[in-house]
Design an enzyme around this catalytic site. Structure first.
Site, PDB file in Angstrom:
ATOM      1  N   ASP A  29       0.820  -1.217   0.000  1.00  0.00           N
ATOM      2  CA  ASP A  29       0.000   0.000   0.000  1.00  0.00           C
ATOM      3  C   ASP A  29       0.849   1.260   0.000  1.00  0.00           C
ATOM      4  OD1 ASP A  29      -2.130  -1.822   0.341  1.00  0.00           O
ATOM      5  OD2 ASP A  29      -1.983  -1.679   2.517  1.00  0.00           O
ATOM      6  N   GLU A  61     -10.827   0.380  -4.331  1.00  0.00           N
ATOM      7  CA  GLU A  61     -10.199   0.889  -3.117  1.00  0.00           C
ATOM      8  C   GLU A  61      -8.927   1.641  -3.499  1.00  0.00           C
ATOM      9  OE1 GLU A  61      -9.137  -2.433  -0.640  1.00  0.00           O
ATOM     10  OE2 GLU A  61      -7.795  -3.305  -2.131  1.00  0.00           O
TER      11      GLU A  61
END
Length: 470
Positions: A17, A212
């Site tokens: 991430d 997302e």
């Protein structure tokens, strides 16, 4: 200076991430923190690494910057720290935005330096004090993306899986200079798969709807919204001339399955085992890169940071880039020498598979044996038809190739410069429970090559540690 490779952090580090930023003369990477062989995502505290902008192979561990127990809602550590983002506020301090895994609100921590110890600051809230995500009608908060310009800060976030009609897409709210208070109601930036009320620019997202990983960057006068689409393995982008939108879908920047790349295979065939993806773009020393993550250990829960150089067309569009080993090096790696197998960028068998999960396929693993300071990384699960790709290398004067393998099998390893190409060298497997070097002469004219190592035969436990060109 060291040549940079993918993954660019140590082989035993698992930071997915990734949100990259340049502060001063260093690039910093912020992300969540997996562990090896974890049973769920994001089990670790937030840690940070940084590197000089002119030496992207030399990453420094900055230490733990925020512990999961630092949040007042998580004193016992029962919740994980999901993907964060960082911005510099109007006061010059660094603000860390994040979500805990069992709540629907946005937490904020602050620090005076990019990689010091962050301290809990508060929760994003409306002017009446109600926390974002807890007001009736609010969508649960997830994956914050942050941009600050002057005294205005723009917060983007959302999570939109198949079947969840409560969620509309990635939403943006503007924050006051205190970095916590919402100034106005949310604006839809990118639609989710279940959002049927699309018009105008929102219709351009069809087929690559928001899932997302909201992230926002600015290049020149154009804002780039980076996100993971409903396919999960790809990072897409949309553009606007305002941080408030409307944004128009632009395309795929990268897929961690290499889907869409047709240079060494057909575009609809995966060249790596993909899964969820999260990252962003950043300019470093005049060049632009896309940061993303890959998956190891045959699961979704041990992810590692990678990066690739990208280019902008004259119209501002970003052509999709392929997965490589050279990554942040930005140019072919030196061919001569030993190259570690965990830097593999393509891996597949005779049975193509898009997503991680099915057992019995090759994967990067690690093991910590007695006397080792750090775990040793290698490729495990090599079966008949396994092909492992490494790219690219500038090869000069190469006459010999060697591989280090262990395990039991009956067959041969082939060395090629393309998956379907002619075998330039062959090495017969020898059953062994220790790392054993196999060598062969090779006819490799000077040039730039991808190196593919394929196995043909029967195997129950074959592993690859490295290959050497000499």
């Amino acid at each position: 200076m060291k040549e940079a490779v993918n993954p660019y952090l140590p082989s035993w580090e698992y930071i997915p991430d990734g949100e990259p930023y340049v502060f001063g003369d260093r690039v910093y990477i912020y992300g969540s923190h997996d562990i090896y062989d974890g049973h769920v995502f994001c089990l670790g505290d937030y840690v940070c690494y940084s590197a000089p902008i002119d030496d992207l192979g030399n990453w420094r561990y900055e230490g733990v910057i925020y512990e999961k127990t630092d949040d007042p809602m998580n004193k016992d550590g029962h919740m994980c720290l999901y993907a964060p983002d960082v911005t510099v506020g109007p006061d010059g301090r660094y603000y860390l935005y994040y979500v805990l895994d069992k709540v629907s609100v946005i937490s904020v921590a602050v620090c005076d330096t990019p990689a010091g110890k962050y301290e809990f600051y508060g929760y994003v809230h409306y002017k009446d004090g109600t926390r974002l995500g807890e007001r009736e009608g609010d969508e649960p908060q997830f994956d914050p993306g942050i941009l600050t310009e002057g005294d205005k800060t723009y917060f983007y976030g959302g999570f939109c899986p198949h079947g969840d009609t409560r969620r509309s897409g990635s939403l943006m709210v503007e924050l006051a200079p205190d970095m916590l208070t919402i100034e106005e109601e949310a604006i839809l930036i990118a639609p989710g798969i279940e959002n049927k009320n699309l018009e105008g620019n929102l219709t351009t997202f069809k087929g690559h709807e928001f899932f997302e990983a909201s992230s926002i960057r600015k290049r020149g006068d154009t804002y780039y919204f980076i996100y993971s689409s409903i396919w999960m393995h790809e990072l897409c982008y949309a553009t606007s001339d305002s941080p408030r939108g409307p944004f128009t879908y632009g395309g795929v920047i990268i897929s961690n399955a290499d889907l869409g790349i047709d240079s060494y295979k057909k575009a609809d065939v995966p060249g790596m085992y993909g899964a969820n993806n999260h990252g962003s773009i950043v300019e470093i020393n005049g060049e632009w890169y896309i940061f993303y993550h890959r998956h190891t250990n045959g699961t979704w829960y041990s992810r590692q940071e990678c990066a690739e150089k990208i280019h902008f067309a004259e119209d501002g569009s970003i052509p999709q880039v392929e997965l490589t080993t050279q990554g942040l090096n930005g140019a072919p790696l030196t061919g001569k020498g030993e190259h570690l197998a965990y830097t593999v960028c393509n891996m597949f068998t005779n049975e193509p598979q898009l997503y991680i999960g099915k057992p019995g396929f090759p994967t990067v693993k690690e093991r910590l044996d007695e006397g080792m300071e750090h775990p040793e990384a290698f490729i495990s699960g090599i079966v008949d038809g396994t092909t492992m790709g490494f790219k690219y290398y500038k090869c000069e004067g190469i006459k010999k190739v060697s591989i280090k393998v262990r395990g039991y099998g009956d067959g041969v390893f082939e060395i090629k410069t393309s998956p379907e190409g002619k075998a330039l060298a062959e090495m017969k497997v020898e059953n062994t429970n220790i790392w054993t070097e196999l060598s062969s002469d090779i006819d490799l004219p000077d040039g730039v090559y991808a190196i593919y190592i394929s196995f043909k035969g029967q195997s129950s436990s074959l592993q690859l540690k490295s290959f050497t060109l000499s």
